[in-house]
Design a protein around this motif. Structure first.
Motif, short mmCIF file in Angstrom:
data_model
loop_
_atom_site.label_atom_id
_atom_site.label_comp_id
_atom_site.label_asym_id
_atom_site.label_seq_id
_atom_site.Cartn_x
_atom_site.Cartn_y
_atom_site.Cartn_z
N LEU B 383 0.82 -1.21 0.00
CA LEU B 383 0.00 0.00 0.00
C LEU B 383 0.86 1.26 0.00
O LEU B 383 0.53 2.24 -0.68
CB LEU B 383 -0.92 0.02 1.23
N GLU B 386 1.95 1.71 -3.52
CA GLU B 386 0.87 2.04 -4.44
C GLU B 386 0.30 3.44 -4.23
O GLU B 386 -0.08 4.12 -5.18
CB GLU B 386 -0.28 1.04 -4.24
N TYR B 387 0.21 3.82 -2.97
CA TYR B 387 -0.43 5.09 -2.69
C TYR B 387 0.58 6.18 -2.38
O TYR B 387 0.22 7.24 -1.88
CB TYR B 387 -1.43 4.93 -1.53
N ASP B 388 1.83 5.89 -2.67
CA ASP B 388 2.86 6.91 -2.55
C ASP B 388 2.88 7.54 -1.16
O ASP B 388 2.96 8.76 -1.02
CB ASP B 388 2.63 7.98 -3.64
N LYS B 408 -2.93 9.95 3.08
CA LYS B 408 -2.76 8.94 2.02
C LYS B 408 -2.83 7.55 2.62
O LYS B 408 -3.38 6.63 2.01
CB LYS B 408 -1.41 9.14 1.33
N ALA B 412 -5.43 4.83 1.51
CA ALA B 412 -4.94 3.54 1.02
C ALA B 412 -5.67 2.41 1.72
O ALA B 412 -6.18 1.47 1.10
CB ALA B 412 -3.44 3.43 1.28
N GLU B 416 -8.37 0.18 -0.28
CA GLU B 416 -7.87 -1.17 -0.50
C GLU B 416 -8.88 -2.22 -0.05
O GLU B 416 -8.91 -3.33 -0.57
CB GLU B 416 -6.54 -1.34 0.26
N ARG B 442 -7.78 9.94 -6.67
CA ARG B 442 -8.18 8.64 -6.12
C ARG B 442 -9.68 8.53 -5.95
O ARG B 442 -10.27 7.48 -6.19
CB ARG B 442 -7.51 8.42 -4.76
#
Lengths: 355, 507, 346
Positions: B383, B386-388, B408, B412, B416, B442
Motif C-alpha cells: 500500500l 501504491e499510494y505513494d 494517504k 490507502a 484497499e 483517487r
C-alpha cells in the motif's frame, strides 16, 4: 542539545538509566547532608545484595512480586488505564490463596496450583469492578481503585481475624502442600525464601509480551490504549477492551499476591496499612517504560535497592529511608522526562502543523 | 509608507526551522496576503509579529520604528490586532461584555456598561459590521462572532489587523460580507494582513501578496500583476493543475439510501432532522454545507459510530441502521474520517499496524488469535508503494508522517478494502496542493470503478469540482440538490445559508 | 496529556514516599569490649515508636553502658523483613538476637531452627508454648498493670465514663483491655468503659479521631494500648480542658507527650527484661532457653509510671497500692481474656 534531547526522548532505556543515576545522586546528596558516606553506603548496598547465596536468594525473592505488580501496572498503562488498585488486587490475591491453602485439603502440587489460580482470579475479579464502572458509568479508575485498595485491606484484615484465625493477628502457616517453596531451590540459596513464584513472574512477563504484540487481542488493547476513538472507528469495543485490560492487570497483581503469600510469607497477617508492593509496581512500570523487559530490569533494580537497602542500614548505618528517597527521585526523573517528552512533542507538532 | 517591516526573521524549533530569513513589508492601507501551504511558516511569522514567539534572528519595524514585541499586550500598544481562526469569546457573555473584557471602562469601580455599548455601536456602524452590542455570543452566527472578534481589535485601537484564515469557517455569503468589511476597514485607513492558502480570495480582495514556502520568502507581488496559476506554482514549488479530469458517467444501482434519518448530537439535541439521501454506484455525491449543520452526525450515523433516533440506512438494499461500526465496515463501507488524528489513525501505531486497523483479526493478517506480522508487513509495503505514502519505513509511527502522507495512508487502507460505498469526510483538510491533487484523483478513480462515493467537505470548491450531484445540507436536512455542472457558486451558497433554490435537480 | 502526566507523576512520588516512610531511623552501634554483642530487630513500628521497641532499645543501651555490649538495631519495614533481618544478625554470630513484638512469632522459630547455635529472644509472645531450646520468650502480665490503670481511672472519673483504645485486635491487646476493665469494675461498678480498636499500631490520625469521639461523648479518662496510634490520644487530650480530661499511657512513661493531661502510664519494663536476660548470659552464662519468662507486678515487669502521684491524689494512690499488693499476694486473679473478665467479680 536539541539532538541530545531527541535521542533521550526516543530511547526509554536511556531515560531510565539517566534517571537511575540522577536518583542515586540525589540519594548521595541526602546522605552527605545527613553525614553519611554515600560511596561506602552504595558499595554496601550493591555488594551485600549479592554477598552470599542467601542474599542473592532473598534479593530474587524481593524482586519476584515487584515483577508481577510492575507488569500489572505496565499492562494497564499500555491500554491507557492507570491502575492504582494493584495494591488491593495484590491483597485479594494473597487472601484468596491463603483461603485455598488453609481451608481446602488437597494433595500436594494440586493444592498449590489451585491456590495460585485462586489468587490470580481473585485479583482479576477485584480489578473487574473498576473496569466495569469505568466502561459503563465513566467513573475514573483512579478513584475507584484507590477506594478498593482500602476495602481489600480491611476485608482481608477482618477475614483473618474472624475466620482464618482464632481472633489472632495472623493466620496459621499454610500447609506444605500449598507452599511455593522448593527445597532444591532454597538449599541452592542458603535456605533463602526464594520460591517458584519467580518462574511464574518470568512467565507472566512473556505472556504480557506475547499477548500485547503477538495476538489480535493485544492489538486491540494497545489500540484502545493509544486512541479509543480511532479504535471505535475501526470497530473495536472500547468498553470490552477496557474491562479486559483491567482484569488481566488485576490477574497479574493477584498472581503477585498469591506467590508472595504462598512462597515468601506463608501466612497472612493483619496489616495496619498497605504493603507498598503494589505501589512500588507503579514505580517499576514507569522506570521500565511499560515494556516486559524493561519491567524485569526495573523490578530487579528496585528489588536490589530494597533488599540491599536494608543491608546498607546494617553495614553503613544509613537509614533505610534514604533508599525510599532514591526510589522516589528515580521515579521523579523518569516521569519528568515523560512529561517533557509529551510536552515538547505536542508543542512541536502544533508548530509544524500550523506554522 | 511601510507600516510593518519584518527583516531576516528566523525562528527555529527543535528539529525544524519554521522561519528562515523571512522578509515581509506591508504598506499602509493595503490588504496584504500571506500565502503558503500548511506548515510553510505563516502562523509562526504572525505569532512573532503578535509577540507570541520571539524570533531567533531578524528585526521588526512598526511604522518605521524598530521594536521588540514582547507579548500580545505589547502588540496591542503598537496597534496590532489579531483575529484568530478559533474565536476567543465567552459564550454566555454579550457582545459588549466580550469586547470590553480585560479593558473595562469603569465608573468608581463599576463597569460603565452603557458607555461601552455606545462605543461598540459606534465602531460597528463606522465599519459596517452590523453587530448588536447586546446580543449574547451563543445566540449569534459564526460570521457575526467573527465580526465581534474584529470589533474587539478595533475597540482596542488596532490599526494593523492580522486575519488568520478567516474564511475557513464561513459560508460563501458570509465570505462576501467579510470582504466588504475588509474594504471598509482599509478605506478608514486600516492595514490588513490576510493569512490564507485560498488563491481565489487573494485575487478578489488583496493588493499585494507575499508567498512563503518551507519557511522561506519566495516573492512579494502585486496581485494585479499575477494570476492564480502563477501563485499556485510559487506556493507549491511546481506546476499544478487545478482541473480535475472527469468523464461523464451514467450512475448505476442505488448503493446507499437514507430515509427520514434523525440523529441527536452529543448534547442530545437533534442534529439530523429527517434527512433523505441516496448515493448510486459510479457517482460522487457531495454534501455541501456550513460546518455544524449535521454533517458529522450524519456520517457517524451511517458508519455506526452514533446511534440514530429514527429512520433507515440501507446499503445495497440491506438495512444497516444502528449496526456496530465493525458490521458496517464489513458490509462494504469505507470511511475516510473527518479527523484523521482523532479517528483515522492510531498515531502511536506504526504505519503497518494502521494499515490493518480494521482487518487485523481477519486472515491473512491473523491466524486464530495470532497476528501474522509477515503478512501485515507485506500488505503495508504494497500500500505504501501504491499510494505513494512517503515514510522512512512501515515501522515508523504514523505520528511521524506529514499530514498529507497520513491521509494517504488512511485512503490507502480504506480504498484497499474495496468498499461499495466510500465515505470521504473533509478528505483534503489541511493538506497541500500536491496531496489534494492525489486524493482527488483517487476519489474519482473509485467513482470510475463503479463505486458509490459520498463526499463531505466544507470547501465548496472541492465539492463543486468533484461531485456529480451536490446535496446541500442545512440544519440537519437536505435543503436542496444542485447540479455542479450548471449551478453557480452563489446558488449553492444561498442554499447553504438556508435560502431556497430555484434550480433543484431531481434526485 | 501534559497535565495528566504531571498529576500521575505527583501521585506516584507521593505514593512511593508514603509507602516507604515509617518512622525515621535511629542509629546505634558501638564496639564490644569483652566480646558480648547483641542485635535487636524491631517490628514495623520502628525504633522510636514510643513503645516496646523503644523501651527494648533502652535496655540495649543500658547493656552497652553497663556490660560493654556491642549493640545494633535493624528496623523492619515490612513483615517480610523479619527473617532476613534476624538472619543478618545470626550470620554475625551475635550473642543474642532480639525480635521485638508478637509479630515475630513465625519468623523467630524459623530462623532459630536454621541457626541452632544461636540465641534468640522474642518479646510479647509465647510461641504457643512450643519454644525452641535456643529461644527465650518474654511475656508480661499486662492485665495486672492495666488493672491498676483501671483502678485509677475508675476512681477519678467524674462522668463515670472511661475509655480504652486498642491497637490491632489480638489476644495481647485483649489482655490490656480485660485488665483495665476489671480494674474499673473493681472500684466503680457503675462506670461505663467505651472500647475502640484502631486496627493499626501506626495510624496517629485514627487514634486522635477515636479519642476525640470518646471525649465528645462524655468520656473523661482514656487508656490506650495501641503503640503509635496512642500519640493521637495525647495530641487530642492536650487541646482539652486541664484537670478535666485525662489520658493514660502505655509501655513507657508517656507523660512527656502531654504533661498536664497524663494521669499515669502502664509501664512495661521491656528494658529491664531484655537487660536482665543479657546480663545473665554475659555474667552467669545462663540462658533460659526454651522457656517463657513471664513478668508481672510481682517481678516488677509491669507497673505504674514513677510520676503517677503528680496528678493522682494520695487517696487514690493508696487504693492502687492496696490492689497492687492483693495482686502480688495472689488474692486477686486479674482476668486476661474477655471470658475471664465476664466471670470476674470486683
Amino acid at each position: 542539545m536539541q539532538v541530545q534531547q531527541r535521542q533521550m526522548r526516543q530511547s526509554p532505556l536511556l531515560t531510565s538509566i539517566v534517571s537511575v543515576i540522577l536518583g542515586m545522586l540525589v540519594g548521595a546528596v541526602m546522605m552527605l547532608v545527613a553525614g553519611y558516606n554515600p560511596i561506602q553506603a552504595y558499595i554496601a548496598l550493591f555488594t551485600s545484595a549479592f554477598l552470599m547465596p542467601y542474599d542473592i536468594g532473598e534479593t530474587i525473592r524481593t524482586i519476584t512480586p515487584l515483577i508481577l505488580t510492575g507488569l500489572s501496572v505496565g499492562l494497564a498503562f499500555r491500554t491507557g488505564l492507570f491502575n492504582i488498585g494493584v495494591e488491593g488486587q495484590f491483597i485479594i490475591g494473597q487472601l484468596m490463596s491463603v483461603i485455598v491453602a488453609l481451608k481446602l485439603d488437597l494433595p500436594p502440587v494440586v493444592h498449590v496450583i489451585v491456590a495460585v489460580i485462586a489468587g490470580a482470579v481473585g485479583g482479576a475479579l477485584w480489578a473487574f469492578l473498576p473496569g466495569f464502572l469505568k466502561a459503563t458509568r465513566g467513573v475514573h479508575e483512579v478513584i475507584t481503585t484507590i477506594m478498593l485498595n482500602f476495602i481489600a485491606l480491611y476485608l482481608a484484615n477482618t477475614l483473618v481475624r474472624n475466620w482464618l484465625s482464632a481472633g489472632s493477628d495472623s493466620t496459621e502457616k499454610i500447609p506444605e502442600s500449598a507452599s511455593l517453596r522448593w527445597d532444591v531451590l532454597s538449599s541452592l540459596f542458603g535456605n533463602a525464601r526464594i520460591h517458584l513464584g519467580l518462574f511464574l513472574a518470568l512467565a507472566a512477563a512473556f505472556v504480557m509480551y506475547y499477548l500485547l504484540w503477538r495476538t489480535t487481542w493485544g492489538f486491540e488493547l494497545r489500540s484502545v490504549g493509544f486512541n479509543p476513538q480511532a479504535s471505535e472507528y475501526a470497530g473495536m469495543s472500547v468498553k470490552k477492551n477496557l474491562v479486559m485490560s483491567m482484569m488481566i492487570s488485576g490477574c497479574f497483581a493477584g498472581l503477585g499476591g498469591a506467590t508472595e503469600l504462598l512462597g515468601t510469607a506463608e501466612y497472612l497477617s493483619i496489616h495496619g496499612s498497605h504493603t507498598g508492593i503494589g505501589f512500588d509496581g507503579i514505580a517499576v512500570a514507569l522506570l521500565g517504560a511499560n515494556s516486559p523487559v524493561g519491567i524485569l530490569l526495573a523490578a530487579s533494580l528496585f528489588g536490589i535497592l530494597t533488599y540491599g537497602g536494608s543491608v546498607m542500614q546494617f553495614e553503613a548505618s544509613v537509614p533505610y529511608e534514604v533508599i525510599r528517597i532514591v526510589f522516589a527521585a528515580i521515579i521523579f526523573f523518569v516521569a519528568a522526562n515523560i512529561v517533557r517528552w509529551a510536552g515538547t512533542k505536542f508543542r512541536k507538532k502544533a508548530v509544524t502543523k500550523d506554522a | 509608507m511601510n507600516v510593518v517591516e519584518m527583516k531576516g526573521i528566523t525562528k527555529r524549533f527543535p528539529g525544524i526551522v519554521a522561519n528562515d530569513n523571512i522578509h515581509l513589508t506591508v504598506k499602509e492601507g493595503e490588504i496584504h496576503a500571506l500565502l503558503g501551504e500548511n506548515g510553510a511558516g505563516k502562523s509562526t511569522l504572525m505569532n512573532i509579529l503578535f509577540g507570541l514567539y520571539q524570533p531567533d534572528e531578524g528585526e521588526i519595524r512598526i511604522k518605521g520604528e524598530k521594536v521588540h514585541v514582547t507579548g500580545p499586550s505589547m502588540a496591542g500598544k503598537l496597534g496590532i490586532g489579531m483575529v484568530h481562526q478559533h474565536f476567543m469569546l465567552v459564550d454566555p457573555f454579550t457582545v459588549t461584555e466580550n469586547i470590553i473584557l480585560g479593558s473595562e471602562p469603569t465608573i468608581q469601580g463599576r463597569i460603565d456598561r452603557e458607555k461601552a455599548e455606545r462605543e461598540v455601536q459606534e465602531i460597528s456602524d463606522r465599519y459596517g459590521l452590523r453587530v448588536d452590542p447586546r446580543a449574547r455570543i451563543r445566540d449569534i452566527s459564526v460570521g457575526m462572532q467573527q465580526r465581534v472578534e474584529i470589533l474587539k481589535t478595533l475597540y482596542r485601537g488596532a490599526d494593523i489587523l492580522i486575519f488568520d484564515e478567516p474564511t475557513a469557517v464561513l459560508s460563501p455569503q458570509e465570505i462576501d460580507e467579510l470582504i466588504e468589511i475588509m474594504g471598509n476597514l482599509v478605506r478608514e485607513g486600516k492595514t490588513i494582513i490576510f493569512i490564507t492558502h485560498k488563491l481565489k480570495e487573494i485575487m478578489r480582495v488583496c493588493d499585494s501578496v507575499t508567498i512563503i514556502r518551507r519557511g522561506k520568502t519566495i516573492d512579494t507581488l502585486q496581485v494585479k500583476e499575477t494570476d492564480e496559476n502563477r501563485l499556485a506554482s510559487m506556493m507549491v514549488g511546481r506546476e499544478v493543475s487545478f482541473d480535475v479530469e472527469k468523464e461523464q458517467r451514467e450512475p448505476g444501482e442505488t448503493v446507499l439510501s437514507i430515509r427520514d434519518l434523525r440523529v441527536a448530537d452529543s448534547r442530545g439535541a437533534d442534529a439530523v432532522k429527517g434527512l433523505d439521501l441516496e448515493v448510486r454506484a459510479g457517482e460522487i455525491v457531495g454534501i455541501a454545507g456550513v460546518d455544524g449543520n449535521g454533517q458529522t452526525e450524519l456520517l457517524e450515523a451511517i458508519t455506526g459510530l452514533r446511534k440514530t433516533k429514527s429512520g433507515r440506512v440501507r446499503l445495497n438494499g440491506k438495512d444497516i441502521t444502528n449496526l456496530k461500526p465493525r458490521s458496517v465496515t464489513r458490509s462494504g463501507v469505507g470511511h475516510i474520517p473527518e479527523d484523521r488524528h482523532r479517528r483515522g489513525l492510531v498515531l502511536d501505531f506504526s504505519i503497518g499496524e494502521n494499515m490493518v486497523l480494521q482487518t487485523y483479526n481477519l486472515p491473512p493478517f491473523a491466524k486464530g488469535f495470532r497476528l501474522q506480522y509477515s503478512e501485515i508487513q507485506e500488505h503495508a509495503e504494497k500500500l505504501v508503494k501504491e499510494y505513494d505514502v512517503r515514510t522512512p519505513d512501515i515501522h515508523t509511527p504514523a505520528r511521524a508522517l506529514s499530514g498529507g502522507n497520513q491521509q494517504k495512508a488512511v485512503i490507502a487502507r480504506e480504498v484497499e478494502r474495496d468498499p461499495d460505498l466510500l465515505i470521504a469526510a473533509q478528505p483534503t483538510r489541511g493538506l497541500d496542493v500536491g496531496a489534494i491533487e492525489f486524493i482527488h484523483r483517487r476519489l474519482i478513480e473509485q467513482r470510475d470503478k463503479g463505486k458509490a462515493v459520498l463526499l463531505m467537505s466544507l470547501e465548496l470548491d472541492e465539492v463543486l469540482k468533484l461531485s456529480d450531484r451536490i446535496a446541500v445540507i442545512y440544519e440537519g436536512k437536505i435543503a436542496g440538490w444542485v447540479d455542479p455542472s450548471t449551478a453557480a457558486e452563489e446558488e449553492v451558497g444561498l442554499l447553504m445559508a438556508g435560502g431556497k433554490s430555484g434550480a433543484e435537480v431531481k434526485s | 496529556m501534559g497535565k495528566q502526566s504531571w498529576g500521575i507523576l505527583l501521585l506516584c512520588a507521593l505514593l512511593v514516599i508514603t509507602a516507604g516512610c515509617g518512622t525515621a531511623g535511629n542509629q546505634g552501634g558501638g564496639n564490644g569490649e569483652e566480646g558480648f554483642s547483641a542485635g535487636l530487630v524491631t517490628d514495623t513500628g520502628g525504633l522510636n515508636d514510643e513503645s516496646f521497641n523503644q523501651t527494648a532499645w533502652e535496655g540495649m543501651t543500658r547493656a552497652k553502658k553497663e556490660l560493654g555490649a556491642d549493640i545494633k538495631p535493624l528496623e523492619s519495614k515490612r513483615d517480610d523483613d523479619y527473617i532476613p533481618n534476624l538472619t543478618k544478625f545470626a550470620r554475625e554470630k551475635r550473642d543474642i538476637i532480639w525480635g521485638i513484638g508478637f509479630k515475630f512469632n513465625k519468623a523467630i522459630p524459623d530462623v532459630a531452627k536454621q541457626f541452632p547455635d544461636q540465641k534468640f529472644g522474642i518479646v510479647d509472645d509465647s510461641l504457643g508454648g512450643n519454644i525452641p531450646e535456643n529461644v527465650v520468650a518474654v511475656t508480661f502480665k499486662e492485665e495486672e498493670g492495666s488493672f491498676l490503670m483501671g483502678v485509677i481511672a475508675g476512681s477519678m472519673t467524674q462522668s463515670d465514663k472511661v475509655g480504652f483504645i486498642g491497637g490491632i485486635t489480638s489476644p495481647l491487646i485483649k489482655k490490656f483491655e480485660s485488665g483495665f476493665r476489671a480494674g474499673v469494675k473493681a472500684v466503680n461498678p457503675d462506670a461505663k468503659v467505651t472500647v475502640a480498636y484502631a486496627e493499626s499500631f501506626t495510624d496517629v490520625a485514627k487514634g486522635r479521631s477515636l479519642a476525640a469521639n470518646m471525649y465528645n461523648g462524655g468520656t473523661d479518662i482514656i487508656f490506650h494500648a495501641a503503640g503509635g496510634v496512642g500519640k493521637g490520644l495525647f495530641d487530642e487530650v492536650k487541646t482539652r480542658k486541664k484537670g478535666k480530661y485525662w489520658a493514660i499511657g502505655v509501655d513507657m512513661d508517656q507523660s512527656g507527650l502531654a504533661p498536664d493531661h497524663t494521669l499515669s502510664s502502664m509501664v512495661k519494663r521491656v528494658d529491664v527484661a531484655v537487660f536482665d536476660i543479657m546480663k545473665d548470659i554475659k555474667e552467669n552464662d545462663q540462658f533460659p532457653g526454651g522457656k517463657e519468662v513471664q513478668l508481672g507486678l510481682k517481678e516488677g515487669g509491669v507497673g505504674l509510671a514513677e510520676n503517677t502521684d503528680k496528678h493522682v491524689p494520695e487517696k487514690v494512690m493508696k487504693k492502687v497500692e492496696d490492689y497492687k499488693q492483693q495482686i502480688i499476694d495472689g488474692k486477686i486473679e486479674v482476668p486476661s481474656t474477655e471470658k475471664e473478665l465476664k466471670d470476674f467479680k470486683g
